[in-house]
Design a protein around this motif. Structure first.
Motif, PDB file in Angstrom:
ATOM      1  N   ALA A 143       2.895   1.406  -3.546  1.00 15.06           N
ATOM      2  CA  ALA A 143       2.019   1.734  -4.666  1.00 15.06           C
ATOM      3  C   ALA A 143       1.261   3.040  -4.465  1.00 15.06           C
ATOM      4  N   LYS A 144       1.498   3.690  -3.311  1.00 17.19           N
ATOM      5  CA  LYS A 144       0.776   4.918  -2.982  1.00 17.19           C
ATOM      6  C   LYS A 144      -0.743   4.729  -3.133  1.00 17.19           C
ATOM      7  N   ALA A 145      -1.220   3.609  -2.628  1.00 15.31           N
ATOM      8  CA  ALA A 145      -2.632   3.246  -2.752  1.00 15.31           C
ATOM      9  C   ALA A 145      -3.422   3.890  -1.621  1.00 15.31           C
ATOM     10  N   ARG A 164      -6.606   4.830  -1.517  1.00 13.02           N
ATOM     11  CA  ARG A 164      -7.928   4.248  -1.278  1.00 13.02           C
ATOM     12  C   ARG A 164      -7.834   2.905  -0.556  1.00 13.02           C
ATOM     13  N   PHE A 165      -6.807   2.103  -0.916  1.00 15.56           N
ATOM     14  CA  PHE A 165      -6.650   0.827  -0.228  1.00 15.56           C
ATOM     15  C   PHE A 165      -6.207   1.049   1.220  1.00 15.56           C
ATOM     16  N   THR A 166      -5.375   2.058   1.466  1.00 14.25           N
ATOM     17  CA  THR A 166      -4.989   2.386   2.841  1.00 14.25           C
ATOM     18  C   THR A 166      -6.210   2.789   3.660  1.00 14.25           C
ATOM     19  N   ALA A 215       0.825  -1.207   0.000  1.00 17.24           N
ATOM     20  CA  ALA A 215       0.000   0.000   0.000  1.00 17.24           C
ATOM     21  C   ALA A 215       0.860   1.258   0.000  1.00 17.24           C
TER      22      ALA A 215
END
Length: 235
Positions: free
Chosen positions: A157-159, A161-163, A154
């Motif tokens: 990938a600079k995610a 929304r998933f974080t 997370a």
């Protein structure tokens, strides 16, 4: 100058009585008493309830690991690799130190205790009223590996929304702990100690059991003192 109002004795007593350690201590005592007076049919029901509660708690453990570790790692930011590496190193060194302390206490104290030579005197616990299998979704080690990978991925990938999803999942797992795990824990303790008391595994060796509990508690405080002492010296 303002003065801080001290809590009353009634407030302190209420806090102690409603605290989880006190409730678990009462659960241990209740289990010991129930095991001594219960009949075979009652113990069969108690053992069945205890087995179901144990499986529910074990089922929740992987969820707790993923739910708390993954979002915590994801919120560390860009320095997650270095911070996580240091944290894992400290955790494993702490585990190694605690294990060595436990080994020293075991070799230094346990041989001087009077232990039972065999289990001939133990009573046989009646079979469960009904078997109920609730396997965990994954082993603890797999849950730990999954939590580490999800958290690191997370961040890398600079995610965002998933974080946010992981943080929401953490809130859900916390609700499971507060609403399910903690409330059933005293009943699980009652059932477990009632079964052990019925067997005679505890009552025949009650002094040894109390000594071992004291060793565990003292060991916890000693190792916490070491960890906080090292952290304070470092900071």
């Amino acid at each position: 100058m303002e003065t801080t109002k001290r809590p009353s004795a009634a407030t302190i007593a209420k806090y102690v009585v409603t605290s989880l350690p006190f409730i678990l201590l009462v659960a241990v005592a209740a289990g010991l008493v129930i095991g001594q007076v219960a009949s075979d049919s009652v113990i069969a029901v108690v053992a069945t309830i205890g087995d179901v509660l144990r499986q529910v708690i074990v089922f929740c453990v992987p969820l707790i690991i993923v739910g708390f570790i993954a979002p915590s790692i994801a919120k560390l930011g860009e320095n997650v690799s270095r911070i996580l590496g240091v944290a894992l190193l400290v955790a494993y060194l702490s585990t190694l130190g605690a294990a060595l302390l436990s080994m020293a206490a075991g070799f230094g104290i346990i041989p001087h205790l009077t232990l039972a030579e065999g289990a001939e005197a133990l009573r046989e616990v009646p079979s469960l009223e009904f078997p109920l299998d609730i396997p965990a979704i994954m082993p603890v080690t797999s849950a730990l590996a999954l939590a580490l990978m999800l958290g690191l991925a997370a961040v890398w990938a600079k995610a965002a929304r998933f974080t946010a999803l992981l943080v929401e999942f953490q809130r859900m797992v916390l609700a499971i702990v507060v609403k399910i795990v903690i409330p059933i824990l005293p009943f699980f303790i009652v059932c477990t100690f009632a079964t052990l008391s019925y067997e005679g595994a505890l009552t025949s060796q009650l002094p040894v059991f109390l000594v071992v509990i004291a060793i565990v508690l003292v060991g916890h405080f000693v190792w916490l003192g070491v960890l906080y002492g090292v952290a304070g010296a470092y900071s």
